[in-house]
Write an enzyme that holds these catalytic residues in place. Structure first.
Site, mmCIF file in Angstrom:
data_model
loop_
_atom_site.group_PDB
_atom_site.id
_atom_site.type_symbol
_atom_site.label_atom_id
_atom_site.label_comp_id
_atom_site.label_asym_id
_atom_site.label_seq_id
_atom_site.Cartn_x
_atom_site.Cartn_y
_atom_site.Cartn_z
ATOM 1 N N GLN B 112 44.686 44.613 38.842
ATOM 2 C CA GLN B 112 43.582 43.697 38.583
ATOM 3 C C GLN B 112 43.277 42.904 39.852
ATOM 4 O O GLN B 112 44.139 42.172 40.337
ATOM 5 C CB GLN B 112 44.011 42.761 37.453
ATOM 6 C CG GLN B 112 43.005 41.760 37.018
ATOM 7 C CD GLN B 112 43.664 40.413 36.786
ATOM 8 O OE1 GLN B 112 44.318 39.877 37.660
ATOM 9 N NE2 GLN B 112 43.506 39.875 35.589
ATOM 10 N N SER B 115 42.208 37.357 41.382
ATOM 11 C CA SER B 115 42.570 36.144 42.117
ATOM 12 C C SER B 115 42.360 36.305 43.612
ATOM 13 O O SER B 115 42.535 37.391 44.165
ATOM 14 C CB SER B 115 44.033 35.798 41.862
ATOM 15 O OG SER B 115 44.217 35.440 40.528
ATOM 16 N N SER B 148 49.768 42.373 40.943
ATOM 17 C CA SER B 148 50.930 43.181 40.581
ATOM 18 C C SER B 148 50.504 44.636 40.446
ATOM 19 O O SER B 148 49.355 44.918 40.096
ATOM 20 C CB SER B 148 51.604 42.668 39.301
ATOM 21 O OG SER B 148 50.675 42.149 38.425
ATOM 22 N N GLU B 231 44.435 39.214 28.393
ATOM 23 C CA GLU B 231 45.634 38.965 29.176
ATOM 24 C C GLU B 231 46.491 37.893 28.506
ATOM 25 O O GLU B 231 47.693 38.029 28.380
ATOM 26 C CB GLU B 231 45.255 38.495 30.587
ATOM 27 C CG GLU B 231 46.488 38.110 31.416
ATOM 28 C CD GLU B 231 46.136 37.590 32.803
ATOM 29 O OE1 GLU B 231 45.066 36.985 32.948
ATOM 30 O OE2 GLU B 231 46.944 37.810 33.713
ATOM 31 N N GLU B 364 47.907 23.902 33.209
ATOM 32 C CA GLU B 364 46.911 22.825 33.214
ATOM 33 C C GLU B 364 45.554 23.351 32.715
ATOM 34 O O GLU B 364 44.869 22.693 31.933
ATOM 35 C CB GLU B 364 46.769 22.249 34.631
ATOM 36 C CG GLU B 364 47.955 21.395 35.070
ATOM 37 C CD GLU B 364 49.212 22.200 35.376
ATOM 38 O OE1 GLU B 364 49.114 23.431 35.594
ATOM 39 O OE2 GLU B 364 50.306 21.608 35.396
#
Lengths: 373, 394
Positions: B112, B115, B148, B231, B364
């Protein structure tokens, strides 16, 4: 979805959901309490020393049949189970209702069901409890855990919950269990000033020789422990109801209350605190359902399920109530706002039927994680 | 719609035609996919049988009893949990036919590419650019991180910015990237544990055909939300036996090594044991809700609970071990194929669990999501919604 099979835990998996019948019962109780359980009026009654609304109890116990949920139909009850009683307690907790349901319809009822129900005195008492016509209370301190020492002497017993509302006391003595009418000579019920005004406490004194013996000593102890275990396990559902109300009310308030030109509920520091309470509430629901299901099915894991629920839920209810007071700001500190009633009930409930610390000690034995020598 | 009896007879037909004892593992899995028994809630022809998701358990139990091979969901978890549901929802018929079967069978591993070093929790701030070439292909340049399985993956799901003049959520598109293409460079990213479980991925002039776009141009954020929701469910939704998670090893150590016990640790251990058991029950309740077709919002909460518990329990375990807690098994750079949160030693568990509150959405951000979407609390005022991405502070 991953194509792997799931592995079960020991025994049959507990049913942690609510059945349709339970949802219906909840709707009936909630509707009654929403219409009838007026919190400010209850507070006025409590200050006058008697928080109970007898009309409400009649409607709940007899009208809805809540008082007889745990009692078999043959003995005049509903023949339901701890799962249904737990749902009633969630609603009573949500409305911080003053009603002798937990003490009479759960603890005293379970204690009597563990005695010889073929005995006319036991069966007769259960029949009158099932309709709510009479209220019985097990004469032990509210703080007594299911595995704690029990008072069996003749001295006064302090901290007995809802004794002032009771028609019958179930009294443990060295030689067995006695049913004692509260209006009999030799019985005194001296009210105490409780932290939680909605669940009054009293010191009970019963003169020797008073009442009818309904069980021998061995049966009496086992019966009282069964009553207290059901009380502890189902208290988790009352605690869940308290926490749910506190969270919902806090969310409602912080959505509407504006400070610094914003609803205060939009500040991340507050949102995170409410989200944490939500997480604890959903977890407490799983623990409470697990305890209720274990009690209902008579599972061998019931003592563990009860101890887990009581080691967890007390803190959740207290935390939710403390956050409710704090996030209401000054309003939360006032007598007029009901938040204090929930905090007082939550803090009392944390001690009732054993503190979280007591239940953790019980667990350490059940799960073989012993203390250091 | 196929019912339980239909699935059971279909499973028995599969087992009769392809006896597990004498059938190659991959061949068996392909046959299972073609029989519609891979993920029964998927459509017929795509590995499914249009059956309720809850009936997967019927198939799984029958296959397990017959000793049939599984499809190792850990190794192919990103494909199964994230790429597949997204392709199913937004892919073209051609994309579904091409990708789902090798994905499920495990012939093709997925990763994926979401990020970025400058876009973590604020994922929509991503800067990787995809520019349309004259031939209709997209040319991608940028850098991704925390990927990953990138060193094992054949394919990636990728989000990239296709219009920097639009506000940040609007100018994003979603692609399927071929990890073997020139211009894709995967570098191991060494972590706090000493291992390189993740990668950095550098994309330099990578050409992606338009046929490998998922959803419309500029609709990538909407598509990505499907991926991200799946996810979080897959991270928090696993079923555990009692003491099945992090609490297991520390409870065993406590029982076997009385000389390590202290009163302070005893109190903390019991508190964490209770919380772990309650989290397990909460996960079980969530699973029962899913089976009953009444999914609750608890999934996101489960990830929060397990992240905190894993960190506290593994921290306590290192402390319990005392002298041994001062040691670490091995600092050699390794590239594990599987992520094993509970494997190796206490020090590894302690360090690895620090990632549990970051990966898949920081705690958060998840608390914000719970507060806003579950509790209905107002959003914080934002100053990035109506500003072109190119004009945002970076």
């Amino acid at each position: 979805m991953t194509g792997t099979s799931t592995t079960g835990t020991t025994g049959t998996a507990p049913d942690l959901l609510y059945s349709e019948a339970e949802d219906d019962l909840r709707a009936a109780v909630r509707s009654l309490l929403t219409d009838r359980a007026d919190v400010p009026a209850g507070l006025v009654r409590a200050e006058a020393g008697d928080p109970y609304d007898s009309g409400l109890w009649t409607a709940l116990a007899g009208g809805i049949g809540a008082a007889g949920l745990l009692i078999p139909e043959a003995l005049g009850g509903q023949g339901a189970s701890h799962r249904e009683a737990a749902v009633v307690l969630e609603e009573l907790g949500r409305h911080v209702t003053a009603a002798p349901f937990l003490t009479s319809a759960v603890v005293a009822t379970e204690t009597l069901l563990a005695c010889d129900t073929g005995d006319a005195a036991v069966a007769g008492l259960l029949g009158s409890l099932a309709t709510g016509a009479r209220v019985a209370v097990l004469a032990v301190p509210l703080a007594t855990a299911p595995d704690a020492p029990l008072p069996t002497g003749t001295g006064p017993v302090g901290g007995v919950a809802e004794a002032a509302r009771a028609d019958v006391l179930l009294v443990l003595r060295d030689d067995g269990l006695y049913a004692v009418d509260t209006d009999a000579p030799g019985v005194t019920v001296a009210p105490l000033t409780p932290l939680d005004l909605t669940r009054p406490l009293a010191t009970v004194t019963v003169a020797p020789g008073t009442g009818t013996r309904i069980a021998d000593a061995a049966t009496a102890e086992a019966a009282a422990r069964r009553g207290l275990s059901a009380g502890a396990g189902l208290l988790a559902s009352e605690q869940l109801g308290i926490a749910e109300w506190c969270l919902e009310e806090t969310v409602r308030h912080t959505r509407e209350r504006h400070q610094f030109n914003r609803p205060v509920g939009s500040f991340q520091a507050l949102k995170h605190r409410m989200a944490q309470v939500w997480l604890q509430v959903v977890s407490a629901r799983a623990a409470a359902r697990n305890a209720a299901d274990a009690l209902a099915t008579g599972s061998a894991e019931a003592p563990l399920a009860v101890a887990v629920a009581q080691a967890y839920s007390g803190r959740v209810a207290v935390h939710a109530a403390e956050e409710c007071v704090q996030l209401h700001g000054g309003t939360g500190m006032t007598w007029e706002h009901p938040a204090h009633l929930y905090l007082k009930r939550a803090k009392s409930d944390e001690i009732a039927f054993g503190t979280p610390g007591h239940h953790k000690r019980t667990l350490s034995r059940l799960i073989n994680l012993p203390a250091p020598h | 719609m196929t019912d339980a009896a239909g699935l059971l007879s279909r499973t028995r037909e599969l087992l009769a035609a392809h006896p597990p004892a004498t059938t190659d593992r991959t061949d068996f899995l392909k046959a299972r996919f073609d029989a519609g028994l891979a993920w029964v809630h998927y459509p017929a022809g795509l590995g499914g049988a249009d059956a309720p998701r809850s009936l997967q358990a019927v198939v799984d139990a029958e296959l397990a009893a017959a000793g049939a091979p599984g499809n190792d969901p850990r190794r192919i978890g990103i494909g199964l949990g994230m790429a597949a549901p997204t392709i199913l929802r937004y892919g073209t018929d051609e994309q579904k036919r091409r990708f789902l079967r090798p994905l499920w069978v495990g012939e093709e591993v997925w990763c994926q590419l979401f990020s970025e070093p400058g876009a973590g929790s604020d994922l929509a701030a991503l800067a990787t650019r995809a520019v349309r070439a004259d031939d209709g292909d997209w040319v991608v340049d940028g850098q991704k991180v925390w990927t990953s399985s990138a060193h094992l993956a054949r394919w990636a799901i990728l989000i990239a910015r296709t219009d920097p003049a639009l506000p940040k959520h609007l100018g994003i598109s979603y692609f399927i990237c071929d990890m073997t293409d020139p211009g894709v460079e995967v570098r191991p990213l060494r972590q706090i544990t000493g291992e390189a479980e993740f990668n950095e991925v550098f994309l330099t002039g990578v050409r992606i055909p338009d046929a490998h776009r998922l959803g419309g141009v500029g609709e990538g954020w909407k598509v990505a939300r499907t991926t991200l929701m799946n996810e979080r469910v897959s991270i928090g939704g696993a079923r555990l036996p009692r003491e099945g998670g992090m609490i297991g090893p520390v409870a065993r150590t406590w029982r076997e090594r009385p000389e390590l016990r202290t009163h302070d640790l005893h109190q903390r251990l019991l508190t964490l044991w209770v919380e772990a058991e309650v989290a397990r029950l909460t996960g079980e309740r969530l699973r029962q809700q899913l089976v009953a077709g009444e999914p609750g919002p608890e999934g996101g909460g489960m990830k929060l609970a397990f992240a905190r518990l894993n960190q506290e329990i593994s921290g306590l375990e290192v402390e319990l071990l005392g002298d041994e807690g001062l040691l670490y098994s091995d600092w050699t750079l390794r590239r594990p194929e599987l992520v094993d949160f509970t494997g190796r030693d206490a020090g590894y568990r302690y360090l690895r669990s620090k990632g549990n509150s970051i990966e898949g959405g920081t705690s958060e951000v998840l608390l914000n999501i719970v507060a806003e979407r579950v509790l209905g609390l107002p959003v914080e005022p934002r100053n990035d919604k109506d500003v072109a991405w190119k004009d945002l502070a970076r």
